[in-house]
Design a protein around this motif. Structure first.
Motif, PDB file in Angstrom:
ATOM      1  N   MET A  34     -14.642  68.825 -26.027  1.00 45.08           N
ATOM      2  CA  MET A  34     -15.131  68.191 -24.791  1.00 45.08           C
ATOM      3  C   MET A  34     -14.116  68.419 -23.649  1.00 45.08           C
ATOM      4  O   MET A  34     -12.910  68.249 -23.832  1.00 45.08           O
ATOM      5  N   PRO A  92     -32.678  69.956 -13.257  1.00 48.83           N
ATOM      6  CA  PRO A  92     -33.114  68.771 -14.007  1.00 48.83           C
ATOM      7  C   PRO A  92     -32.774  67.439 -13.331  1.00 48.83           C
ATOM      8  O   PRO A  92     -31.657  67.248 -12.847  1.00 48.83           O
ATOM      9  N   LEU A 138     -24.131  59.687 -18.953  1.00 45.97           N
ATOM     10  CA  LEU A 138     -24.823  60.940 -19.265  1.00 45.97           C
ATOM     11  C   LEU A 138     -24.321  62.084 -18.382  1.00 45.97           C
ATOM     12  O   LEU A 138     -24.233  63.232 -18.833  1.00 45.97           O
ATOM     13  N   TRP A 194     -21.283  62.296 -17.236  1.00 45.45           N
ATOM     14  CA  TRP A 194     -19.989  62.613 -17.861  1.00 45.45           C
ATOM     15  C   TRP A 194     -20.199  63.525 -19.064  1.00 45.45           C
ATOM     16  O   TRP A 194     -19.524  64.547 -19.227  1.00 45.45           O
ATOM     17  N   LEU A 195     -21.172  63.168 -19.906  1.00 48.01           N
ATOM     18  CA  LEU A 195     -21.430  63.958 -21.109  1.00 48.01           C
ATOM     19  C   LEU A 195     -21.880  65.372 -20.753  1.00 48.01           C
ATOM     20  O   LEU A 195     -21.475  66.347 -21.401  1.00 48.01           O
ATOM     21  N   ALA A 196     -22.702  65.498 -19.706  1.00 49.70           N
ATOM     22  CA  ALA A 196     -23.192  66.825 -19.300  1.00 49.70           C
ATOM     23  C   ALA A 196     -22.029  67.725 -18.886  1.00 49.70           C
ATOM     24  O   ALA A 196     -21.998  68.908 -19.215  1.00 49.70           O
ATOM     25  N   SER A 245     -19.451  68.321 -21.976  1.00 54.13           N
ATOM     26  CA  SER A 245     -19.969  69.231 -23.002  1.00 54.13           C
ATOM     27  C   SER A 245     -20.105  70.653 -22.501  1.00 54.13           C
ATOM     28  O   SER A 245     -20.403  71.551 -23.278  1.00 54.13           O
ATOM     29  N   GLN A 288     -22.399  71.598 -20.352  1.00 57.60           N
ATOM     30  CA  GLN A 288     -23.773  71.885 -19.941  1.00 57.60           C
ATOM     31  C   GLN A 288     -23.861  72.112 -18.430  1.00 57.60           C
ATOM     32  O   GLN A 288     -24.697  72.869 -17.956  1.00 57.60           O
TER      33      GLN A 288
END
Lengths: 392, 392
Positions: B1, B78, B95, B97-99, B102, B104
């Motif tokens: 990450m 998106p 979310l 943060w996660l995008a 990761s 993405q």
């Protein structure tokens, strides 16, 4: 990003269940997916819960997933409620894929549940009307006094334009319905499994010209769930391996013009997967009305512009054809409990890639595409999602 | 990450804006965050849009973000609508943060917007009532006929239990309000900036004993946005570097018993960050009612059980204290436009970590914690989110 495996699938029968709750539907789909996977609820690291319209039908909003799943073993860990209209289930699946692919979780649940039937049908149609820009709806006086979803007027207008440009006829739309019912006849989860004739389709009540009742996806309640895991986690599982090869979501363009959302989502998924439409063996697409399926053949690259009808007439997209589209019955016959639909599409495709689709199996299926559109903004869907699954 | 940087922040003033729309509020917050970051809307790869209750106030559901942002440069890519009650904004931030973490997306937008005011106040209170299990609400006859949110009855019951166990008094709750207004007095985005006295707080209308009107977070409209980027992308930006060190979301336990969601979320964030409560220099917590702030001191580890009141009385959590809590005014004074709140908390903390919080700056701030709870299931919040930001 790690490879992600579809480890478990499960759904309820879709249909009108006036006295069932979102919770009861969600619990059944979850139990079924857990049983299919051999995974315990307590192993699920994160849950994405999709629901689009039940808030306006039942009054339950904002903690929909936590309420629906409160008696299950997924509690305690993160539950995230997502809503992207008809593509809500696809969106939950997308986020569950991302959670596993990124390493945030080894096991993620995507679950969609929807309760649409209400004793007062106008409540249900009113909920659907929340899927367009409500200010635009008021300005354009789009509210349908005839007792059907505002979306059917939108789809009818699209169908008329497509008929003018392609030569498609109402008989072609009836053919989509006949094919859809044939497919659903072997799907134990489908809302409508009895065959229909062209006469019945064309003779059913006119909803919004040229769409007759049978050409419109029905109101349904239901739930569907998919459990996604990392490839390392999948080593301990017995099921044939099905991979999420790509997942893409796009929104409408700012000006509402240019390439449609469905086309852009599919292209993004093809590019990420390193595959093209010629590599797809079986597909599930967003046939919220019968004409939409034919138009989507073209947008997803299965047929050149204007040639979608030929694909249909030649039987290419029927069960038994080279590229079955909506072998599970699609929205028209499987039913359309909105938040569950995107996941139900992926469940159907997973069975083909596992080789367990029975009478409607696409033999030798290696790659499958699901497309789901959501809402409406100007001339296009508000968004679209495309997902590619493979068994290699 | 990957490490994730808070690159841009922006919000509207929070308050009652009967004639403003979700779109107008969201557009203003987005513009402000873009200007702060020096990033163009077209560079945003994915958008997470948080809204909890406006659907029931305005009728716009299911494609809320696409409708609110349809005239902006984020369209085409998106947009994902998330709803997790009062923690919706925290969830969108999580979310995003996660995008980025990761890989993405290099640039992700978390934006929350809420429109709560309505000419008929019962519409607003009715929307809040969607944040509990509606079947449980009906069974327990929780619907409030007195013209206030059902949540205030829930919070009042918690406050009475806390008073019995800790010796806290209504005067302590008034002290939270006084402190909150003092903090908000320098926050140009806050709904209530004028000072209050203990007499005024204790003498204001009784909502649900022991909660008086001033002890309850107010109804507000507003929006808040944060742009998150990868560390590599941040190289080209001029702002001081603030990192998302950890972000955790949990739901209530299945049986509603055991450690509270807030405590478990904070512990998960501490563990992921490799930090403890003793390392936190400034915090924003979910003071939906004044007593909740004191209880959260204990749940987040800032004070031992029963010792939260001492922390408050000693001024430790005031602006100028060792550990300012809710220096932006919290929900009580900054206001509580539900979907925007979680992001507004993180905006306030970012300014402290940048060293730009002006009169309310926590000098030397290195680490900050935001906690946001959402909804209600049984005896606990339905979920909680905790986020730790640092400038190292």
């Amino acid at each position: 990003m790690r490879r992600v495996v579809v480890a478990g699938i499960g759904q309820t029968v879709f249909g009108k269940f006036l006295h069932r709750t979102v919770r009861s539907l969600a619990e059944e789909a979850l139990s079924s997916a857990l049983a299919d996977s051999g995974i315990e609820a307590e192993q699920i690291g994160v849950t994405y819960f999709a629901n689009a319209l039940s808030g306006l039908v039942t009054g339950q909003e904002t903690i929909r997933g936590q309420v629906a799943l409160r008696n299950t073993g997924v509690m305690g860990r993160p539950i995230i409620n997502v809503d992207n209209a008809c593509a809500s289930g696809s969106t939950a699946f997308h986020l569950a894929w991302l959670a596993v692919a990124s390493g945030q979780a080894d096991v993620a649940l995507a679950i969609g549940a929807e309760k649409l039937t209400h004793e007062d049908k106008s409540v249900t149609f009113g909920a659907f009307a929340s899927g367009v820009d409500v200010e635009e709806r008021a300005r354009l006086q789009m509210d349908a006094p005839q007792g059907h979803s505002v979306f059917m007027d939108i789809y009818a207008e699209r169908a008329r334009r497509y008929m003018a440009s392609s030569g498609a006829t109402p008989e072609d739309f009836a053919l989509v319905c006949i094919k859809s019912r044939q497919a659903a006849s072997t799907n134990e989860w489908a809302q409508f499994r009895a065959p229909v004739t062209a006469e019945e389709v064309l003779g059913s009540r006119m909803i919004s010209t040229p769409l007759t009742l049978n050409m419109c996806s029905p109101i349904a309640d239901g739930a569907a769930a998919a459990i996604l895991v990392s490839e390392a986690f999948a080593q301990r599982l017995a099921k044939p391996r099905v991979y999420v090869k790509a997942s893409a979501i796009v929104s409408a363009n700012q000006d509402g013009l240019g390439t449609t959302a469905a086309e852009r989502a599919a292209n993004a998924a093809y590019e990420a997967a390193g595959l093209g439409p010629e590599d797809i063996h079986v597909a599930e697409v967003h046939d919220a009305s019968a004409p939409a399926e034919i138009m989507l053949y073209e947008r997803l690259g299965f047929a050149a512009p204007g040639e979608g009808v030929a694909l249909l007439r030649d039987g290419v997209t029927s069960v038994g054809g080279r590229l079955p589209v909506n072998p599970g019955g699609g929205l028209l016959s499987r039913g359309h409990p909105v938040g569950a639909t995107g996941i139900a599409q992926l469940i159907e495709l997973t069975t083909h890639l596992r080789g367990t689709a029975g009478a409607r199996q696409r033999e030798g299926a290696r790659a499958a595409l699901a497309e789901c559109s959501g809402g409406q903004l100007g001339a296009d869907s508000a968004l679209a999602a495309a997902t590619i699954l493979t068994n290699f």
